[in-house]
Design a protein around this motif. Structure first.
Motif, short mmCIF file in Angstrom:
data_model
loop_
_atom_site.label_atom_id
_atom_site.label_comp_id
_atom_site.label_asym_id
_atom_site.label_seq_id
_atom_site.Cartn_x
_atom_site.Cartn_y
_atom_site.Cartn_z
N ILE A 108 0.85 -1.35 0.15
CA ILE A 108 -0.13 0.12 -0.02
C ILE A 108 0.88 1.24 0.15
CG2 ILE A 108 -1.95 -1.13 1.08
CD1 ILE A 108 -1.00 0.20 3.77
N ASP A 109 0.61 2.45 -0.54
CA ASP A 109 1.13 3.46 -0.55
C ASP A 109 0.63 4.17 0.58
OD1 ASP A 109 2.49 5.80 -1.42
OD2 ASP A 109 1.14 6.55 -2.91
N ALA A 110 1.36 4.27 1.61
CA ALA A 110 1.35 4.85 2.99
C ALA A 110 2.42 5.09 3.79
CB ALA A 110 0.32 4.15 3.93
N VAL A 111 2.44 6.04 4.73
CA VAL A 111 3.66 6.23 5.63
C VAL A 111 3.75 5.17 6.42
CG1 VAL A 111 4.80 7.63 7.20
CG2 VAL A 111 3.48 8.78 5.35
N ASN A 112 2.73 4.56 7.07
CA ASN A 112 2.69 3.75 7.95
C ASN A 112 1.73 2.44 7.51
OD1 ASN A 112 4.51 4.92 10.09
ND2 ASN A 112 2.75 6.22 10.21
N THR A 113 1.68 1.37 8.14
CA THR A 113 0.89 0.02 7.79
C THR A 113 -0.43 0.67 8.23
OG1 THR A 113 1.61 -0.76 9.77
CG2 THR A 113 2.60 -1.65 7.88
N PRO B 52 -2.69 -4.97 9.15
CA PRO B 52 -1.33 -4.65 9.50
C PRO B 52 -0.14 -5.58 9.05
CG PRO B 52 -2.41 -6.24 11.29
CD PRO B 52 -3.44 -5.50 9.88
N ASP B 53 -0.65 -6.77 8.15
CA ASP B 53 0.38 -7.74 7.48
C ASP B 53 0.75 -7.21 6.18
OD1 ASP B 53 -2.43 -8.16 6.93
OD2 ASP B 53 -1.84 -9.91 6.13
N ILE B 54 0.08 -6.32 5.62
CA ILE B 54 0.50 -5.62 4.29
C ILE B 54 1.43 -4.40 4.30
CG2 ILE B 54 -0.51 -4.37 2.14
CD1 ILE B 54 -3.25 -5.58 3.00
N PRO B 55 2.52 -4.62 3.64
CA PRO B 55 3.72 -3.64 3.82
C PRO B 55 3.42 -2.44 3.01
CG PRO B 55 4.24 -5.33 2.14
CD PRO B 55 3.00 -5.86 2.81
N ASP C 202 8.36 -0.33 3.17
CA ASP C 202 8.55 -1.48 3.77
C ASP C 202 8.83 -2.74 2.86
OD1 ASP C 202 7.94 -0.56 6.24
OD2 ASP C 202 5.98 -1.29 6.27
N ALA C 203 8.21 -2.67 1.54
CA ALA C 203 8.66 -3.51 0.48
C ALA C 203 9.95 -3.30 -0.31
CB ALA C 203 7.43 -3.67 -0.56
N GLY C 204 10.68 -2.20 0.04
CA GLY C 204 12.01 -1.84 -0.44
C GLY C 204 11.85 -0.88 -1.55
N TYR C 205 10.74 -0.13 -1.69
CA TYR C 205 10.54 0.90 -2.61
C TYR C 205 10.13 2.33 -2.13
CZ TYR C 205 11.41 -2.89 -5.80
OH TYR C 205 12.19 -3.92 -6.50
N LYS C 206 10.93 3.05 -1.69
CA LYS C 206 10.77 4.29 -1.08
C LYS C 206 10.33 5.46 -1.92
CE LYS C 206 12.51 7.85 2.38
NZ LYS C 206 13.59 7.92 3.43
N VAL C 207 9.41 6.02 -1.79
CA VAL C 207 8.87 7.20 -2.69
C VAL C 207 8.91 8.36 -1.83
CG1 VAL C 207 7.89 5.82 -4.44
CG2 VAL C 207 6.54 6.59 -2.50
N GLY C 208 8.53 9.61 -2.29
CA GLY C 208 8.44 10.59 -1.47
C GLY C 208 7.15 10.42 -0.80
N ALA C 209 6.35 11.66 -0.77
CA ALA C 209 4.97 11.69 0.13
C ALA C 209 3.95 10.69 -0.57
CB ALA C 209 4.55 12.96 0.48
N PRO C 210 3.18 10.03 0.36
CA PRO C 210 2.32 8.93 -0.61
C PRO C 210 1.21 9.84 -1.20
CG PRO C 210 1.77 9.17 1.86
CD PRO C 210 3.26 9.81 1.57
N VAL C 211 0.82 9.48 -2.41
CA VAL C 211 -0.37 9.85 -3.17
C VAL C 211 -1.77 9.42 -2.44
CG1 VAL C 211 -1.63 10.26 -5.29
CG2 VAL C 211 0.92 10.16 -5.13
N LEU C 212 -2.50 10.17 -1.74
CA LEU C 212 -3.68 9.50 -0.81
C LEU C 212 -4.74 10.19 -1.28
CD1 LEU C 212 -2.06 10.16 2.69
CD2 LEU C 212 -2.39 8.14 1.56
N ASP C 213 -5.93 9.23 -1.49
CA ASP C 213 -7.09 9.88 -1.74
C ASP C 213 -7.70 10.45 -0.43
OD1 ASP C 213 -9.43 10.26 -3.38
OD2 ASP C 213 -10.39 8.34 -2.83
N TRP C 214 -8.63 11.45 -0.93
CA TRP C 214 -9.16 11.99 0.54
C TRP C 214 -10.60 12.43 0.05
CZ3 TRP C 214 -10.85 16.98 -0.32
CH2 TRP C 214 -10.16 17.58 -1.31
N ARG C 215 -11.28 12.57 1.38
CA ARG C 215 -12.78 13.34 1.26
C ARG C 215 -12.70 14.17 2.61
NH1 ARG C 215 -13.26 7.60 0.70
NH2 ARG C 215 -14.01 6.87 -1.05
N GLY C 216 -13.42 15.38 2.41
CA GLY C 216 -13.41 16.45 3.44
C GLY C 216 -14.83 17.01 3.21
N LEU C 217 -15.14 17.96 3.94
CA LEU C 217 -16.37 18.80 4.10
C LEU C 217 -16.03 20.14 3.68
CD1 LEU C 217 -18.29 17.20 7.08
CD2 LEU C 217 -18.57 16.79 4.72
#
Length: 322
Positions: free
Chosen positions: A221-226, A231-234, A238-253
């Protein structure tokens, strides 16, 4: 004479810290509308309806969800921007607002709204069929590096978070994937299970049931932390491929601009109570949806950073406006 007396009353109330709108008009005195810019039954619609299910308990009136679809979310979000600024129209704004201007699709951006709060962030999940020869993200990346353009990756549309997440990964490591868009997570997953694509990029919550049913494996998964729900998905790192800030989908009001300050405050407090409602939080936990709260200032800071992250990624896949 009456006008002079009324004016004096308003002035007196102002001195005491009350606004004219607070003194003479109870708010809210009717149901609110929550505009969802995507179709009924989808992930955004589902979280909206769950959020406002117990609205009356928290703000004294119901919140009615209205779906206004079209233009990749532009139609619905534009209707919120143009709505009467009286506090009765709230918008559920989504990831597209971070890309419209960069892609030249619309001039709409987060500066057009009075932000209320961030609701959630969702991570991209990279999935393969359960019987795939690839058992890790490393397997995929090494094969793709040696065989440019042969690995087919399904996603839910050019410029969406899932597409940009794996595009960012590919750009960082000099990988060439063959991207194939689909109209939503369901057809993307169906194409994966049918053997029509090699890899699927979707929201982690969108493949939860398929993973639990043993039909697919989530490699990373593309995230800073699991993710606490997985919890078992890296993560990519963690999988060995560091990128910059994760691209996160988001929703807000968000609200139209110029809603009176007292009404903004009421809505901020009321929707935070809905966000904290145990029934809502239990629902989101069940479906694997990651809740992330930020107030209006934190939400604005997050969106400003998102644009910085997305610009080079969009450029790498040729999606920035010319």
């Amino acid at each position: 004479m009456f006008k002079r007396v009324l004016k004096n009353v308003v002035v007196s109330l102002s001195v005491l810290g009350f606004s004219a709108s607070t003194a003479f008009a109870a708010f809210p005195d009717k149901d609110l509308t929550l505009v969802v810019p995507w179709s009924a039954g989808g992930g955004t619609d589902t979280i909206a309806r769950a959020l406002v299910k117990n609205a009356e308990k928290h703000i004294g009136v119901n919140v009615n969800v209205v779906n206004k679809i079209g233009g990749q979310g532009v139609v619905g979000m534009s209707s919120v921007k143009l709505a009467r600024p009286d506090g009765y129209t709230v918008g559920l704004i989504t990831f597209g607002l971070s890309t419209y201007e960069l892609m030249g699709l619309s001039n709409l951006n987060y500066h057009d709204f009075k932000l209320l709060q961030l609701l959630n962030q969702s991570s991209t999940a990279l999935s393969v069929k359960s019987d795939s020869k690839w058992k890790s993200l490393k397997d995929v990346m090494e094969f793709a590096k040696a065989n440019p353009g042969q690995v087919t990756v399904g996603h839910t549309g050019a410029g969406v978070a899932w597409h940009l997440s794996i595009a960012s990964l590919a750009e960082a490591y000099g990988i060439k994937f063959n991207f194939i868009p689909f109209d939503g997570a369901a057809p993307t997953s169906s194409a994966l299970l049918g053997g029509h694509i090699d890899l699927a990029a979707t929201g982690i919550d969108e493949v939860k049931q398929l993973r639990e049913g043993g039909q697919l494996n989530v490699l990373a998964i593309d995230a800073v932390n699991t993710n606490p729900s997985f919890p078992d998905i890296p993560t990519y790192t963690d999988a060995g491929y560091k990128v910059g800030a994760p691209v996160l989908d988001w929703r807000g009001l968000a609200l139209p601009k110029n809603v009176p300050a007292d009404r903004v405050k009421f809505l901020e407090e009321g929707f935070k109570k809905m966000f904290d409602d145990p029934e809502f939080r239990e629902f989101t936990k069940t479906v694997g949806l990651g809740l992330v709260y930020e107030d209006s200032k934190g939400f604005e800071d997050f969106l400003a950073n998102m644009e910085k992250v997305l610009k080079p990624t969009l450029e790498s896949v040729g999606l920035t406006k010319k």
